[in-house]
Scaffold this motif. Sequence first.
Motif, mmCIF file in Angstrom:
data_model
loop_
_atom_site.group_PDB
_atom_site.id
_atom_site.type_symbol
_atom_site.label_atom_id
_atom_site.label_comp_id
_atom_site.label_asym_id
_atom_site.label_seq_id
_atom_site.Cartn_x
_atom_site.Cartn_y
_atom_site.Cartn_z
ATOM 1 N N ILE A 148 0.889 -1.161 0.000
ATOM 2 C CA ILE A 148 0.000 0.000 0.000
ATOM 3 C C ILE A 148 0.922 1.205 0.000
ATOM 4 C CG2 ILE A 148 -2.058 1.002 1.083
ATOM 5 C CD1 ILE A 148 -1.736 -1.338 3.144
ATOM 6 N N ALA A 178 2.177 4.636 1.235
ATOM 7 C CA ALA A 178 2.105 5.186 2.589
ATOM 8 C C ALA A 178 1.087 6.330 2.672
ATOM 9 C CB ALA A 178 3.489 5.658 3.043
ATOM 10 N N LEU A 230 -2.428 5.016 2.754
ATOM 11 C CA LEU A 230 -2.762 4.424 4.059
ATOM 12 C C LEU A 230 -3.140 5.510 5.053
ATOM 13 C CD1 LEU A 230 -2.669 1.670 5.736
ATOM 14 C CD2 LEU A 230 -0.553 2.595 6.660
ATOM 15 N N VAL A 231 -2.345 6.573 5.106
ATOM 16 C CA VAL A 231 -2.620 7.664 6.040
ATOM 17 C C VAL A 231 -3.970 8.305 5.705
ATOM 18 C CG1 VAL A 231 -1.904 9.964 6.780
ATOM 19 C CG2 VAL A 231 -0.198 8.149 6.506
ATOM 20 N N LEU A 239 4.504 13.847 4.077
ATOM 21 C CA LEU A 239 5.349 12.635 4.067
ATOM 22 C C LEU A 239 6.597 12.839 3.207
ATOM 23 C CD1 LEU A 239 2.731 9.764 3.996
ATOM 24 C CD2 LEU A 239 4.247 10.387 5.867
ATOM 25 N N TYR A 281 9.832 11.620 1.996
ATOM 26 C CA TYR A 281 9.909 10.163 2.181
ATOM 27 C C TYR A 281 8.933 9.425 1.286
ATOM 28 C CZ TYR A 281 12.119 12.496 5.898
ATOM 29 O OH TYR A 281 12.906 13.358 6.576
ATOM 30 N N GLY A 288 6.993 7.992 -1.769
ATOM 31 C CA GLY A 288 7.564 7.549 -3.036
ATOM 32 C C GLY A 288 8.716 6.637 -2.731
ATOM 33 N N ASN A 289 9.275 6.839 -1.549
ATOM 34 C CA ASN A 289 10.398 6.027 -1.133
ATOM 35 C C ASN A 289 9.974 5.056 -0.038
ATOM 36 O OD1 ASN A 289 13.068 5.220 -1.127
ATOM 37 N ND2 ASN A 289 13.581 6.635 0.546
ATOM 38 N N LEU A 290 8.828 5.325 0.566
ATOM 39 C CA LEU A 290 8.332 4.470 1.649
ATOM 40 C C LEU A 290 7.230 3.569 1.129
ATOM 41 C CD1 LEU A 290 7.759 6.817 4.715
ATOM 42 C CD2 LEU A 290 9.542 5.096 4.447
ATOM 43 N N PHE A 291 7.217 2.314 1.548
ATOM 44 C CA PHE A 291 6.025 1.527 1.294
ATOM 45 C C PHE A 291 5.605 0.775 2.539
ATOM 46 C CE2 PHE A 291 8.462 -2.194 1.266
ATOM 47 C CZ PHE A 291 9.420 -2.167 0.292
ATOM 48 N N VAL A 292 4.361 0.348 2.519
ATOM 49 C CA VAL A 292 3.797 -0.356 3.653
ATOM 50 C C VAL A 292 3.534 -1.776 3.201
ATOM 51 C CG1 VAL A 292 1.931 -0.363 5.334
ATOM 52 C CG2 VAL A 292 2.686 1.792 4.324
ATOM 53 N N THR A 293 4.043 -2.734 3.935
ATOM 54 C CA THR A 293 4.009 -4.102 3.465
ATOM 55 C C THR A 293 3.936 -5.041 4.661
ATOM 56 O OG1 THR A 293 5.045 -5.507 1.791
ATOM 57 C CG2 THR A 293 6.520 -4.457 3.334
#
Lengths: 329, 329, 329, 329
Positions: free
Chosen positions: B235, B237, B240-241, B282, B285, B287-292
């Motif tokens: 997803i 980040a 999700l937020v 965000l 960060y 584009g560089n963060l993912f939620v997994t």
Amino acid sequence: MTFFQTRTDLAIEAREMIQKEDQTGEIPGVKVEMEQKEDLKLKITKVKIMDNKGAEVMGKPIGTYVTIESPFLKENDMDTHEDFIRIVGKELIRLKELSEEDVILVVGLGNWNVTPDALGPKVVSQLVVTRHLMEYMPEQIDESLRSVSAISPGVLGITGIETGEIIQGIVDKIAPDVVIAIDALAARKASRVNTAIQMSDTGVHPGSGVGNKRMGLNKETLGVPVIAVGVPTVIDAATLVNDTMDQLLDTMKAEAMKEGPFYEMLQNVNKEEKYQLIREILAPYVGNLFVTPKDIDATIDRLAHLIAQGINMALHPGLDTKDIGRYIN
Amino acid sequence: MTFFQTRTDLAIEAREMIQKEDQTGEIPGVKVEMEQKEDLKLKITKVKIMDNKGAEVMGKPIGTYVTIESPFLKENDMDTHEDFIRIVGKELIRLKELSEEDVILVVGLGNWNVTPDALGPKVVSQLVVTRHLMEYMPEQIDESLRSVSAISPGVLGITGIETGEIIQGIVDKIAPDVVIAIDALAARKASRVNTAIQMSDTGVHPGSGVGNKRMGLNKETLGVPVIAVGVPTVIDAATLVNDTMDQLLDTMKAEAMKEGPFYEMLQNVNKEEKYQLIREILAPYVGNLFVTPKDIDATIDRLAHLIAQGINMALHPGLDTKDIGRYIN
Amino acid sequence: MTFFQTRTDLAIEAREMIQKEDQTGEIPGVKVEMEQKEDLKLKITKVKIMDNKGAEVMGKPIGTYVTIESPFLKENDMDTHEDFIRIVGKELIRLKELSEEDVILVVGLGNWNVTPDALGPKVVSQLVVTRHLMEYMPEQIDESLRSVSAISPGVLGITGIETGEIIQGIVDKIAPDVVIAIDALAARKASRVNTAIQMSDTGVHPGSGVGNKRMGLNKETLGVPVIAVGVPTVIDAATLVNDTMDQLLDTMKAEAMKEGPFYEMLQNVNKEEKYQLIREILAPYVGNLFVTPKDIDATIDRLAHLIAQGINMALHPGLDTKDIGRYIN
Amino acid sequence: MTFFQTRTDLAIEAREMIQKEDQTGEIPGVKVEMEQKEDLKLKITKVKIMDNKGAEVMGKPIGTYVTIESPFLKENDMDTHEDFIRIVGKELIRLKELSEEDVILVVGLGNWNVTPDALGPKVVSQLVVTRHLMEYMPEQIDESLRSVSAISPGVLGITGIETGEIIQGIVDKIAPDVVIAIDALAARKASRVNTAIQMSDTGVHPGSGVGNKRMGLNKETLGVPVIAVGVPTVIDAATLVNDTMDQLLDTMKAEAMKEGPFYEMLQNVNKEEKYQLIREILAPYVGNLFVTPKDIDATIDRLAHLIAQGINMALHPGLDTKDIGRYIN
């Protein structure tokens, strides 16, 4: 007075959160020193929790927490890499003086198979371990080497055994003078992920780290001093949502939407309640979801190398980098 | 009328978002069929975007999108595993009929080194590729086999070349009749991560998938039909937020805080503006963060095996599972 | 006069074998230069095959073969590591002068999933690729950078497509001035495994490397000059048996068992026949078996880093090691 | 009378070597039973070493060695895979009866980072471990489950601690009734690599396995019965050379070169001396070199899954394959 804390394993973040609440600079029972190096964009912060009062406010045990921070840490930079190795080695020795005869056990906490939790096992695989050499071929070993052994026991879900129990069993057998425990941590701020190394003389306490721990690794449980070394590699999903939402409200406020009863309500809502609500909304995924950078695989490899070499230099001061290769298989 | 859409690669999620806005059941230009199997907790949804109007509303090109959903997909269940293999194979054939002589090229999109983006390369490594056997030892090859070749070109950041350009070059050389492109996708709902497989006859379009793509793989760019097969593995980040915040507001509303100008303001704030604000907060960060999920490594391996075997069965109908081992190196 | 050759990809080993046969120092059509550096235990050998006669005797095409040898190469030594990076970069430039505008394509041959064959793909993943940056954001790119792209197409058994065809397709699309191909090689001597880097301006020819190739990557097939860079990472099992047996016979001879018709017979048996017999005995396992050191995983990682950085320095002379991190994802 | 033995960890290979020497069928003190299943090309051999005489001749301790052999084991065949899982489970139970209350510790020997030595750690990562669930949430656990824990301690070169010491420490803490030790083995014949599973009730003895062990895991060292489960994943390089040479001589003999004093001499040379000569010639590489199939990575994954599921079925008879997923993280 207690403070509610969203999830962080970093003493410097705990401190920031409390100061934000408090708006005063000082925290009773807590002493802070700071040092900077421009060329490395480096900040070394030493947080000393001196008494029970400090421990209660900070939500962390009495002891010293040294944090090495630099945006270069997450970068693939060969030159600064060597500088950071030296800094990690030096700060480790400042945190815990070692005598020449001290026998060391390094414990790599976390899970090989989960990239952001693999820091501990990856560090362990690059240490100069010498205990077996000293036992089986002492004549071939340089006098300046200490007896070092290392283990990555794996996480509770894979072993069915508390990491603490496994380490207790091994400590009983080999009787180290000091244990060093390496762990991946959870940060609160996205900007701290992979850009900070925290070292403390308090050991590892239940509930910290990326995985769940029910039992600590510390002087109380193992009978010997435990140094903890950690890097924040993830942010908890609920923490990310919570903090982003707070920032969103701040932004809206700044943009002149600051009136109205609802806004005030949201501002004043019990912080713990709000965080709990977010956790419930994210459940059943929370605890199972983490937020991590895309380049985590390569970054963990680099940080594990950096920390392993820093520990090698701290534990074997007579060994120069040329020699290390001979001892690592 | 345009709808703002937070990030999703799934047609079924795009549809849900629009229906929520609209409160009406039907979307003009879009036809939906559904099928269920209780024992597998399986839902197969076929979304047909029939005209430009449907395409505009849905934000996706005209074509058919089949989604196979089951919570069992992310589980380590040997029995249902085989059922899903058969279902994937069958739905693939229903989506795109193949003649016996059709020459197929399978493309594994994504990055080997980033676990949630490694689905495509992992599928490719388990396919029964036969093109070289047919060329070099046709007498040894079962007549029922189709000519299949496969490639995982790697992502733009590693190659410096658009994936589309690489595939164009290869398509020019080997002239396939159909291309099948496998990709890891981004979902909007945490519950869909690793529990859905989407197949469509529209190919891959710029901006979809876990990595960034600037150029599509579709009939327009390659000159041959392109089937896309994907699994949501992360997803975004910011999504999700955003979605958690909306749910928090809904919860608060349900809990009788529904009055006040601010609440209304927040409710009525331009949705795109809010999402942009979250992205900015965000940043840098995002584009560089993912939620997994934490178990992503094992789950990706299992799903890659499942999809590879499903494709193997669809492309080589004469091959039973016993034979497949002989052709995979 | 033809010489039978057991399997080696190294020009220096081909030369050694011929000289042993011949007992004379010189090989017609072949020129050899050597250079040594004591501190690095380094030997750089330049074998120049100058005409068809030399090519026939050596069993390798006309061209220059530079081999960098040192036992330190397989060791985990941070200090010499940087020296070797510089040497690789320098020798690469000496082998093939590049103009500032040259566009380069680097090809990583071999199989990600087979450790000793993964050198090429691992090098590619650490290169500073710039082609996409130059295209999409030329203003941000340092003028001193060349346009570099890179690809690891995978092996024939996984793709079903000759690597040569894939690369031809890509070369047609992006029109590089020079191709650099990285490959894992087979050595004849166990002592050369992971201790030598061979670079040549002849490209890659069918039958070389750890995997099987039916088509070369060279000026004839691609239309542009191809530089080959390789490291011997395995020994062929049949070669190991053959050479060990020869040494055993030599040892027995030295131990005064040198009389008798059988010994002479074995000594004089047609060398190719004996090697073929060994291959047949090892069949059906030969071709499928390789001999490799236990620490191959760690050593390949290190050598891939070394070669990647050497290439980075050769292709981007304006880039210092500090900057490289910014360009590698 | 003692027999010299080149390196094998398999009782069936030890027996073959002795019978070849002896030319008689029977070995005193050793009983052999065999069973075959045509459809699986399966042979199950039970070698029982009954007394000290048998132990001396075989070079292995008194006990029962069950070997499951089939060429399908190394193949990627989904159908037979499930049959083999059931056979492994059944033979394990026949070898060592377990009571319902037995507490089991599974030990994965070997090195995660060396593919052919990673069997043990890979099996451990796929076991249904339950000890922690029984302790922390007994109400949620099915009654039919046994208490199972598991650990992969890592090899001596990485830990500096004898695996035996680590396991003793853990056994002292958690007091299992039975230990099961999984290890990668060395075979003598190339055809046995990855096509045999050996299980014995004698535990693990010093010097066996792919890595070097100085201390055993058996009833003598741990105080509880130890079941050993192993798969031959490598051949020792010196053994391969030795055996190939013997076959070459046999071939030459058959081809009428059988006269002459030298041939006889080579035939009659002390076998141990010859093997020692080969080891010396291969030194310093021997011990560091192994011979392994190219597809070892994929094969080890499959065999680890097979053995893990077989153990899961043996230890948790009430668990069907559908349930296993719920317990594996």
